[in-house]
Design a protein around this motif. Structure first.
Motif, short mmCIF file in Angstrom:
data_model
loop_
_atom_site.label_atom_id
_atom_site.label_comp_id
_atom_site.label_asym_id
_atom_site.label_seq_id
_atom_site.Cartn_x
_atom_site.Cartn_y
_atom_site.Cartn_z
N THR A 2 0.84 -1.20 0.00
CA THR A 2 0.00 0.00 0.00
C THR A 2 0.87 1.25 0.00
N ILE A 3 1.94 1.20 0.81
CA ILE A 3 2.82 2.37 0.90
C ILE A 3 3.48 2.62 -0.46
N ILE A 4 3.92 1.54 -1.12
CA ILE A 4 4.55 1.69 -2.44
C ILE A 4 3.54 2.24 -3.45
N ALA A 5 2.33 1.67 -3.42
CA ALA A 5 1.29 2.13 -4.36
C ALA A 5 0.93 3.59 -4.09
N HIS A 6 0.90 3.97 -2.81
CA HIS A 6 0.58 5.37 -2.48
C HIS A 6 1.66 6.32 -2.97
N LEU A 7 2.91 5.94 -2.76
CA LEU A 7 4.01 6.80 -3.24
C LEU A 7 3.94 6.95 -4.76
N TRP A 8 3.62 5.83 -5.44
CA TRP A 8 3.51 5.88 -6.89
C TRP A 8 2.31 6.74 -7.32
N SER A 9 1.18 6.54 -6.64
CA SER A 9 -0.05 7.22 -7.08
C SER A 9 0.03 8.73 -6.88
N THR A 10 0.85 9.19 -5.93
CA THR A 10 0.95 10.63 -5.71
C THR A 10 2.14 11.24 -6.45
N SER A 11 2.85 10.42 -7.24
CA SER A 11 3.98 10.97 -8.00
C SER A 11 3.46 11.79 -9.18
N SER A 12 4.27 12.71 -9.61
CA SER A 12 3.86 13.58 -10.72
C SER A 12 3.69 12.78 -12.00
N TYR A 13 4.51 11.70 -12.16
CA TYR A 13 4.38 10.86 -13.36
C TYR A 13 3.02 10.19 -13.41
N ALA A 14 2.60 9.63 -12.28
CA ALA A 14 1.30 8.95 -12.25
C ALA A 14 0.15 9.93 -12.47
N GLU A 15 0.27 11.11 -11.85
CA GLU A 15 -0.79 12.11 -12.02
C GLU A 15 -0.90 12.57 -13.47
N ALA A 16 0.25 12.56 -14.18
CA ALA A 16 0.24 13.01 -15.57
C ALA A 16 -0.25 11.93 -16.54
N THR A 17 0.00 10.66 -16.19
CA THR A 17 -0.27 9.60 -17.17
C THR A 17 -1.49 8.75 -16.85
N THR A 18 -1.89 8.71 -15.57
CA THR A 18 -2.98 7.81 -15.18
C THR A 18 -4.21 8.61 -14.77
#
Lengths: 73, 141
Positions: free
Chosen positions: B79-95
């Protein structure tokens, strides 16, 4: 690797038409985890989980039918 | 590694509980219950990753639903890994994050995975404590 994972987990599935079928895997995993913590012997886990899974599915089906009938009255 | 029938030292209780929280099944593995550990790991991780597959990595976000995020965090390290990924600028831009059926089913799946892991954590602590209070240990796998 992270980019591959992101592309695999990057697009939501269109589940609007079949979301009800997603009840099956979650009932299965809930029954397996619950019986893994409750069963005293390891070999008892799978039969007990199968019974619990069947009970959950039948229970959910009965509630669904009852609510559907209620909305038709 | 402790054995289920062995008496645990005081510091091993929190260690077993933290291991059980971080990686589903790790607490049981620490107690020597390897088959149960594997079963718990597969079932809980499968539930969590079906959730991510249905709704994308972006669903693990306290800004969307704090209540469900608390439940998701109980699933541990992933969950912690997924949260760090989901709040990254890359994820916000692509997903994209669309609050539709997929989102709600995915949040339900990942939240339930966390709650199932909480059950596994409690079971780890209870099994670890049986030997220490003089009760017969549960049979090994």
């Amino acid at each position: 690797m992270p980019i591959c994972l992101a592309s695999f987990l990057g697009q939501p599935l269109p589940v609007a038409d079949y979301w009800l079928w997603l009840a099956f895997p979650i009932c299965l995993t809930i029954s397996v985890v619950y019986k893994t913590t409750k069963a005293e012997r390891f070999r008892d886990i799978f039969p007990a989980a199968a019974v619990l899974f069947g009970s959950m599915i039948v229970g959910l089906a009965l509630v669904t039918i009852a609510l559907w009938l209620l909305t038709r009255l | 590694m402790a054995s289920d029938s062995a008496k645990l030292k005081g510091w091993e209780f929190p260690l077993a509980a933290v291991l059980a929280w971080l990686v589903p099944g790790a607490g049981h593995f620490y107690l020597g219950l390897r088959k149960r550990a594997l079963l718990l790991f597969i079932a809980i991780e499968l539930t969590f990753f079906i959730g991510l597959y249905v709704g994308t990595l972006r669903i693990v976000d306290p800004a969307q639903s704090m209540f469900w995020f608390v439940a998701q965090v109980l699933a541990g390290l992933n969950t912690i890994i997924a949260h760090l990924w989901s709040t990254s600028s890359y994820a916000e831009a692509t997903t994209p994050l669309v609050r539709d059926w997929s989102y709600h089913m995915a949040v339900l799946y990942t939240g339930i995975a966390g709650l199932l892991n909480l059950l596994a954590v409690f079971d780890t602590v209870i099994r670890a404590g049986r030997a220490n209070v003089g009760q017969a240990p549960l049979p090994a796998d």
